[in-house]
Design an enzyme around this catalytic site. Structure first.
Site, PDB file in Angstrom:
ATOM      1  N   ASP A 166       4.521   6.790   1.264  1.00  9.66           N
ATOM      2  CA  ASP A 166       4.928   5.383   1.277  1.00  9.66           C
ATOM      3  C   ASP A 166       4.139   4.568   2.296  1.00  9.66           C
ATOM      4  O   ASP A 166       4.606   3.554   2.789  1.00  9.66           O
ATOM      5  CB  ASP A 166       6.431   5.269   1.562  1.00  9.66           C
ATOM      6  CG  ASP A 166       6.795   5.793   2.937  1.00  9.66           C
ATOM      7  OD1 ASP A 166       5.935   6.429   3.583  1.00  9.66           O
ATOM      8  OD2 ASP A 166       7.937   5.579   3.373  1.00  9.66           O
ATOM      9  N   GLU A 167       2.924   4.991   2.605  1.00  4.65           N
ATOM     10  CA  GLU A 167       2.154   4.310   3.636  1.00  4.65           C
ATOM     11  C   GLU A 167       0.670   4.365   3.308  1.00  4.65           C
ATOM     12  O   GLU A 167       0.135   5.437   3.023  1.00  4.65           O
ATOM     13  CB  GLU A 167       2.423   4.974   4.984  1.00  4.65           C
ATOM     14  CG  GLU A 167       1.735   4.316   6.155  1.00  4.65           C
ATOM     15  CD  GLU A 167       2.112   4.995   7.464  1.00  4.65           C
ATOM     16  OE1 GLU A 167       3.101   4.573   8.078  1.00  4.65           O
ATOM     17  OE2 GLU A 167       1.425   5.961   7.844  1.00  4.65           O
TER      18      GLU A 167
END
Length: 531
Positions: free
Chosen positions: A18-19
């Site tokens: 998620d990054e």
């Protein structure tokens, strides 16, 4: 889908599930040349909601002041590019929301380090901009443990040995002093990060460097016994296993290290400064194995944390991470896939079952780095892959009517790993002897009588480090390859001793092949006793 949208505007580095990091330098320069922001009224609505460090204003005037800042005519070139980057990121975030229904938080700065630090300052669904003039004020009060690479032993050393509590405290020490204490590379890196300087570039990589799953247990939800910890660890490990298996099946990448992180406190010592130590071990594929190893890592960490004290404890955070992920070279596969027990129904060492990766979490961090400054990173940032790959082959022995090979390798012991290798074909037959393994392919009418044994002795099994074919018709050219570095020592140690010796012989072969022919021993000259 989210990453594909973000990567449409520049170089994209997938840091985790998620990054991501984006390098928008070229996109920002293009906007500055073709359509620079020069009218506050025309600023993109979402960009006008940006949080700009150092820009003081009340809520009523915030949007107006942000519009003005983005259009400043007196700004230096770098901050003008930063303003363009802020507008581009706002447009990307809106597009992600419209097409995927996910929200994103973002940090926009002149390097990856600063972008990462501010990306989560105004969650959810907001973005933060770090102008050059605000860097030093921001870092002055930043706790040293918040900085990447300073959350572990190095950060603790700075606190204990130098009394450093914030990044601003690092300004009190010279570069020479840091180099004296921590070495040339790390010392220079510490001196530069205190001034907001980092030259770490965005790598063009859409796959994450690691996979991790975690859970927090605040307040009364804290875990205080092994049973509850194991229950949650099993769930986290199951999710992690699905992710790395999906990565293996879809991207042909394999993770090598399993790490457990936790936060804990002792009973009646809520303010204790001692941290729960992170623990790592080689990663074994398979949900059950990951769960077993993770629990052992937790127990080891808990033992060190309690320091032999018989006291209560509580866990407020748990996470497991799979790291050191490498691509499997094309055309190679781990030998463990071919090792089976006596039952042909045994599953491969690396499970073939797959699952789709999870969707990104609703609040994805996007770290944007429009400008890069000089290269500066500590020595432990570098990760050079110097591993070499070898291939091993075991050719199917020819039939008795075929031409014999002039050399043969003698495999000592009562068994060989070759008996465990199978490609679903029955053409390869094996003969176990006390002093050698003979691979034979018996055609119609062939015999196993004693007078045939001598001919079989002359058939050869060839093992070299460049090419192995096994099973099936020799003319079909069936081959299998494996990466020596992928062999799990823990699995090898569970095999019978004679198998272990043979694997070690493949990896570290002897310089001279052992040959044996009739007449090479004195016993060859004496006929067997007759009854």
């Amino acid at each position: 889908m989210v990453v594909a949208i973000l990567a449409s505007k520049g170089k994209c580095e997938r840091a985790s599930i998620d990054e991501v990091y984006l390098d928008l330098t070229n996109a920002a320069k293009e906007m500055f040349l073709q359509a620079p922001p020069d009218s506050p009224q025309l600023i993109f609505v979402e960009a006008a909601k940006s949080n700009i460090l150092g820009l003081t204003s009340d809520d009523n005037e915030k949007e107006k002041n942000v519009r003005t800042w983005l259009c400043r005519a007196d700004a230096d070139y770098q901050d003008k590019l930063l303003a363009c980057g802020a507008i581009i990121v706002a447009q990307l975030r809106v597009r992600v929301l419209e097409e995927t229904q996910f929200t994103c938080s973002a940090g926009i700065a002149h390097n990856k380090m600063l972008a990462k630090l501010v990306s989560g300052m105004h969650k959810p669904a907001q973005q933060t901009v770090v102008p050059s003039s605000s860097v030093q004020d921001f870092l002055t009060s930043l706790p040293v443990k918040k900085m990447k690479q300073l959350g572990g032993k190095l950060g603790s050393s700075l606190q204990d040995d130098l009394g450093v509590e914030t990044i601003g405290d690092l300004l009190s020490f010279s570069e020479e002093k840091f180099q004296e204490l921590y070495g040339v590379n790390t010392g220079t890196w510490l001196w530069k990060i205190a001034r907001g300087i980092s030259g770490e570039e965005v790598e063009d990589r859409l796959l994450p460097k690691s996979h991790g799953c975690g859970k927090t247990f605040p307040g009364p939800k804290a875990l205080n016994n092994n049973t509850s910890v194991k229950g949650w660890l099993d769930q986290l490990c199951e999710e992690l296993s699905e992710r790395i298996q999906s990565d293996l099946n879809q991207n042909k990448r394999i993770a090598q290290t399993l790490t457990l992180h936790a936060r804990a406190s002792k009973e009646n010592e809520r303010d204790s400064m001692k941290k729960f130590p992170s623990k790592s071990c080689p990663l074994r594929y398979g949900t059950g194995k990951i769960q077993e190893d993770a629990m052992k890592l937790f127990e080891s960490g808990l033992h060190d944390f309690l320091d032999s004290q018989n006291t209560g404890w509580s866990i407020t955070s748990l996470s497991v991470t799979a790291s050191k992920i490498f691509d499997i070279p094309s055309g190679t596969s781990s030998i463990l896939r071919y090792i089976k027990g006596p039952s042909s129904a045994a599953s491969p060492a690396i499970p073939e079952s797959s699952s789709l990766p999870e969707d990104p979490s609703p609040d994805n961090n996007v770290h944007v780095t429009p400008i890069h400054e000089e290269q500066c990173e500590p020595s432990f940032f570098k990760n050079e892959d110097s591993s070499s790959y070898s291939a091993i082959s075991a050719k199917q022995c020819p039939s008795n009517d075929e031409k014999r090979m002039s050399k043969k390798s003698e495999v000592k012991g009562t068994s060989s790993i070759l008996k465990f290798l199978s490609r679903g074909q029955s053409a390869l037959h094996e003969k176990r002897k006390s002093d050698a393994l003979i691979c034979s392919h018996q055609g119609p009418g062939s015999s196993s009588e004693p007078n045939k044994a001598e001919e079989q002795d002359k058939a050869a099994e060839a093992v070299d480090r460049n090419n192995i074919s096994t099973g099936g018709d020799q003319s079909a050219g069936n081959t299998w390859m494996f990466n020596v570095e992928d062999i799990d020592p823990a699995v090898v140690e569970e095999l019978p001793p004679e198998i272990q010796r043979e694997i070690k012989g493949w990896i570290h072969p002897s310089k001279h092949l052992t040959t044996k022919r009739r007449g090479s021993t004195i016993s060859s000259y004496f006929p067997p006793a007759r009854g």
